[in-house]
Design a protein around this motif. Structure first.
Motif, PDB file in Angstrom:
ATOM      1  N   UNK A   1      56.515  77.533  52.368  1.00 33.91           N
ATOM      2  CA  UNK A   1      56.949  76.317  51.681  1.00 33.91           C
ATOM      3  C   UNK A   1      56.116  76.069  50.417  1.00 33.91           C
ATOM      4  N   UNK A   2      54.817  76.382  50.488  1.00 34.81           N
ATOM      5  CA  UNK A   2      53.948  76.123  49.331  1.00 34.81           C
ATOM      6  C   UNK A   2      54.359  76.996  48.146  1.00 34.81           C
ATOM      7  N   UNK A   3      54.787  78.239  48.408  1.00 33.49           N
ATOM      8  CA  UNK A   3      55.204  79.135  47.324  1.00 33.49           C
ATOM      9  C   UNK A   3      56.582  78.725  46.796  1.00 33.49           C
TER      10      UNK A   3
ATOM     11  N   UNK B   1      51.325  64.526  56.886  1.00 32.00           N
ATOM     12  CA  UNK B   1      50.789  64.695  55.524  1.00 32.00           C
ATOM     13  C   UNK B   1      50.975  66.132  55.010  1.00 32.00           C
ATOM     14  N   UNK B   2      50.847  67.108  55.914  1.00 31.80           N
ATOM     15  CA  UNK B   2      51.041  68.517  55.535  1.00 31.80           C
ATOM     16  C   UNK B   2      52.529  68.759  55.231  1.00 31.80           C
TER      17      UNK B   2
ATOM     18  N   UNK C   1      50.616  69.506  40.107  1.00 32.65           N
ATOM     19  CA  UNK C   1      49.516  70.055  40.915  1.00 32.65           C
ATOM     20  C   UNK C   1      49.909  70.253  42.381  1.00 32.65           C
ATOM     21  N   UNK C   2      51.079  69.751  42.791  1.00 36.18           N
ATOM     22  CA  UNK C   2      51.556  69.928  44.171  1.00 36.18           C
ATOM     23  C   UNK C   2      52.820  70.778  44.193  1.00 36.18           C
ATOM     24  N   UNK C   3      53.019  71.613  45.252  1.00 45.15           N
ATOM     25  CA  UNK C   3      52.105  71.806  46.358  1.00 45.15           C
ATOM     26  C   UNK C   3      50.912  72.651  45.925  1.00 45.15           C
TER      27      UNK C   3
ATOM     28  N   UNK D   1      47.351  72.972  51.978  1.00 43.66           N
ATOM     29  CA  UNK D   1      47.847  71.715  52.554  1.00 43.66           C
ATOM     30  C   UNK D   1      47.495  71.571  54.037  1.00 43.66           C
ATOM     31  N   UNK D   2      47.533  72.679  54.786  1.00 43.26           N
ATOM     32  CA  UNK D   2      47.218  72.587  56.219  1.00 43.26           C
ATOM     33  C   UNK D   2      45.712  72.470  56.452  1.00 43.26           C
ATOM     34  N   UNK D   3      44.919  73.156  55.593  1.00 44.44           N
ATOM     35  CA  UNK D   3      43.456  73.115  55.793  1.00 44.44           C
ATOM     36  C   UNK D   3      42.867  71.801  55.321  1.00 44.44           C
TER      37      UNK D   3
END
Ligand code: SAM
Length: 240
Positions: free
Chosen positions: A130-132, A155-156, A226-228, A234-236
């Protein structure tokens, strides 16, 4: 009644969805495929056809109350796993255009095979984190609706989903008992990502006692660039 007929009766009585005989057959065929593939790979812990109909299919269809009745809506299911909630939505709502995304390729092979076997022309699978995907111009802010079930803490999950949603669109997170508390604790993250909490709807299912909630977030502003953050972050380090 067969599990498919029970599903059709529940979908009509509880959700106002009228499944055709062809759609009921597609659900029954999906159960056969899921159970056959499940012998070779771990797709679902639920193996009783009646429980599959409630916990996977009817549960997915509870989203219908929050889907605008517009043809051709682009919906992405983030962390779809074996295709939930995406596959039931594709069967019940042929006019949705669905992207079923997961970071695990082997589960997507099941989805591709099921879509072909059930002749579902409204599904494409996407192998990505999802982040990519959220940083890829082909997917960033490219969807009207973003849904997710059982993927990550709120939140993640917000950092996974809100960047994919176009302004004016909607994220719907399928959550359990702590949904109300989690959503209020995530209010800063929701705003930082361009969202606004619209509603938290309870979705009760027959024979199940555990409460289920749909956390509905409207995308009111573009997500800051700047997101994701990069994959894994995000998980860490979840947003506060
Ligand atoms: N949504 C399905 C369901 O409810 O049955 C599957 C839930 S499963 C517990 C979580 C899925 O999310 C896994 O298939 C996992 O590969 C996927 N996932 C977790 N993190 C992800 C990420 N960052 N990007 C894409 N998929 C992710």
């Amino acid at each position: 009644m067969t599990p498919g007929e029970t599903l059709a009766a529940n979908a009509a009585a509880l959700l106002g969805i009228n499944l055709s005989g062809e759609q009921v057959l597609q659900f029954e065929r999906l159960t056969q495929l899921l159970l056959a593939w499940n012998e070779r790979m771990n797709l679902t812990a639920i193996t009783d056809p009646e429980a599959i109909a409630i916990k996977h299919y009817l549960d997915a269809l509870t989203l219908c109350q929050l889907l605008p009745r517009v043809d051709g809506l682009r919906l992405i299911d983030v962390g779809t796993g074996a295709g939930f909630p995406g596959l039931p939505l594709a069967i019940a709502f042929p006019r949705l255009q669905l992207t079923l995304m997961d970071s695990t390729a082997k589960k997507l092979r099941f989805i591709d095979s099921a879509a072909e076997s059930l002749e579902l022309g409204n599904i494409r699978s996407l192998h990505a984190r999802a982040e990519d995907a959220g940083r890829d111009p082909d997917h960033r802010e490219a969807y009207d609706i973003v849904v997710a079930r059982a993927v990550a803490r709120l939140p993640v999950l917000l950092e996974y989903t809100l960047p994919l949603c176009q302004p004016g669109g909607r994220v719907i997170a399928m959550k359990g008992a702590t949904a109300v508390k989690d959503a209020s604790a995530a209010s800063e993250a929701i705003a930082a990502l361009g969202g606004k909490l619209f509603a938290i709807k309870e979705a009760r299912l027959p024979t199940l006692d555990d409460p289920r909630y749909l956390v509905v977030i409207d995308k009111i502003n573009p997500t800051p660039l700047r997101y994701p953050r990069r994959a894994g972050l995000p998980a860490r380090q979840p947003l506060p």
